[in-house]
Design a protein around this motif. Sequence first.
Motif, short mmCIF file in Angstrom:
data_model
loop_
_atom_site.label_atom_id
_atom_site.label_comp_id
_atom_site.label_asym_id
_atom_site.label_seq_id
_atom_site.Cartn_x
_atom_site.Cartn_y
_atom_site.Cartn_z
N LEU A 60 26.54 -44.47 -40.78
CA LEU A 60 27.67 -43.54 -40.47
C LEU A 60 27.50 -42.70 -39.06
N TRP A 103 33.98 -39.25 -40.13
CA TRP A 103 32.87 -40.02 -39.71
C TRP A 103 33.08 -41.53 -39.97
N ALA A 116 26.62 -35.85 -42.71
CA ALA A 116 27.85 -36.08 -43.47
C ALA A 116 27.75 -35.52 -44.91
N CYS A 153 32.11 -45.39 -41.00
CA CYS A 153 31.24 -46.21 -41.72
C CYS A 153 30.80 -47.56 -40.87
N TYR A 183 33.42 -28.48 -40.35
CA TYR A 183 32.26 -29.77 -40.15
C TYR A 183 32.33 -30.04 -38.56
N PRO A 223 30.84 -33.15 -37.03
CA PRO A 223 30.47 -34.40 -37.21
C PRO A 223 29.57 -35.02 -36.13
N GLY A 276 29.09 -39.92 -36.49
CA GLY A 276 29.98 -38.83 -36.52
C GLY A 276 30.95 -38.90 -35.20
N GLU A 277 32.25 -38.57 -35.62
CA GLU A 277 33.22 -38.28 -34.44
C GLU A 277 32.82 -37.16 -33.44
#
Length: 803
Positions: free
Chosen positions: A447, A409, A435, A411, A428, A430, A449-450
Amino acid sequence: MSDKRWRVDKEVELLKVWESEGRFSTKVEEGRPVLVIDTPPPYMSGRPHIGQFASYAQMDMIVRFYRMRGYSVVFPFYADRNGLPVEVQVERRYNVRLQEVPREKFLDMCRNVLDEYEDAWRNALRRWGVSADQWREGTDSVEYRTMTQSTFIEMWRRGHIYEAERPTMWCPRCMTSLAEAEVEYKEGETHLNYIKFKVKETGQDIVIATTRPELLAATVAVIFNPGDDRYKPLNGLHAIVPIFGQEVPILPHPAAKPDFGSGLVMISTFGDTRDLSIVNDLRLPMKIVVTQDGRMGDATGKYAGMSVAKAREEIVKDLEAAGLLVRRERIAHSVPVCWRCGTPIEVIVTKELFLRQLAFKEELLRIIREKMRFHPPEYAQTLINWVSSLQFDWPISRRRYYGTEIPIWYCVEDGKVTPILPRGGRYYRPWRDEAPPEVKEQCRGRLVGEERILDTWFDSSISWMYASGRTKFPGVFEKAYPRGIIRPQGYEIIRSWLYYSVLRAYLLYGDAPFSRVRINGMGLDERGEAMHKSKGNVVDAMHPIERYGADATRFWAASAGKLGYDYRYQEQLLRTGKDFATKLWNAARFAYSFPDAGGDYSLTALDEIIINELNKVKEQAIRAYEDLDVYTAAQGLFGFVWHVFADHYVEAVKSCAYNREGSFPEREQRGAWHALRTVMDESLKLLAPIMPFVTDEIWRRTHGKSIHDETIGDPGQWREDLSKMLGEFMKLNSAVWAYKNKRRISLAEPLNGTLYAPASLRPLERELREMHKARISFDERPADAVRISDDAEIYVVEERVNQ
């Protein structure tokens, strides 16, 4: 054994028996050595063909052998369901592009296609008698993806993974970066275009030959070989690139070949990896003119938006119109293409995650040389050459959907973006999941997510951990790793699956992933060509099973080619396999028709030579199996059982085993029974890994239990002199049979004459006399004796009939 023939339909009945006995489930028993087979998880991209299944049958033969040698074997079968193969299949089937479909819907489409193909694979494998434990959790399972992500997190924390914006090999069709191992080379023809450039300082024309005129806009230098006297005066001057007009330096560099084209080379960013290397060497600027979807970018003016192929065509026309195209030549050309879709790759600048590998090349080479044993050994050099050739770190991020998500993740706070990784130990996503708490507590901002996934080889390269049942069988991985793990695979994925496994094991454990590697060849059609749907030469995996049976098909799989070499589909060898099963059945009916001799028996010389040969063949077969070589084991056992035991010994021993005339002492008769059952017992056990159905059916009928619960013990000692006597005995038999056939004398009829045999066969006199119904002499032959063998001193003197 009342049935006179082996029936192939018994195989289906036996499969049901094996299922009920739990023979396809992994059993790790205390006190037994553990062996793990790092079974290749196949891509589910179509129905299986026979070449693919032959390799799994060969693995099964090794597994069955080791079980019968006292090992607990973990032999899983599961599917590789991640990555490009299924995505390309879905795009083609539904005529869509990944980017055109919502992510969740596209993932569902992939799962449905995978499930359809996987069921066909599983059913076919079972019918082949492959005794793998079929795990439903493939590489797209929560279990596997959790393991993949946990290793990613561990290597990130160790500093092995980094993100960078740099040139990478890119597939415009799949819209993702590629690793070096994912690039293949396609041979074809192209045009070498000789183009005029102008030297700025002198005004003279120079000619440069290139196959990629569409990259003129990206040209940043012209190079010549430092030893090429023709161009030394140009050093430090500047060339003006035609059409686009930029000035670029003319520099010496050893990559230029004086004998190719004009000897001058334009360096563009980026035509290929050679350009990339030269740009780095000379610290040249980058100009990117090809977009991610394989079209020309804004910097190319009127060519912007055209495909690369179309732009090449238009630029050549414009060069010709301007008088700048000197000539064109057709040349053979090797084009780098995407390993899955065959699209020519481009080298473009993207931001990717990389796994360090160049820094560890020497250690990886040491591990390969010192800690890994290859079968056959020459393939070690293939891997060594690949590692030595690597030029870049491994780009592991992919802009696709169906794969293991990158567990990051980001920021976003005060204009700064910071990657945050979770603890690991769970799966996970993302791009869609909230998260976890440990990530949230490290970020006061927003945040994100990828959305990218990991390269499919990043998943596959930890198969040796997954196959060891780290989450299924506690303690097995610790017992097996790395000495008790075997990797069987094809030679075509040495530079990918094998190499990446070695890299990952080193980075995680500082060791090899396994100690032994078995490299098999590729299954070809009857003409020796690779099987492809486009050629229409694919033999379905079930076709030979339905016609000849699994044992016959497995016999072909074992006997069709030497380890490490390609092997052909051969109907004749399948027929031989079916005939061999029948031969085994008939030999067993004879051998087990006599009682168990117990301990009160005496062996004749005939019995001694066959048991001696059994020990020799057993030693060779065990050594072959231990070398992961089923070809040598199959060939040796086939030759012994059919052409030695059945053809020669059985025919010769009948007189003693039946002893109808009372010519042999009872203890020798019982010795014949003992020899028959001993040879049959050991031969069946040694053949059980290759032909598990017919051998098990025979054993259950004659011993009341499964042969697959038996142990293959160590061979006894054997003597060369007895083996030589057996060879002479067989030569004599063959010579007499051929002589009788030539004279049109039935083999059951007496030979009207005297057979002169080598003195070394005197111990077999009784059997030879009874077998051939002839007088036997070991004395010096008379002058009128007729030689009846080309390779042995065997003669006949026929009696003359009075007129």
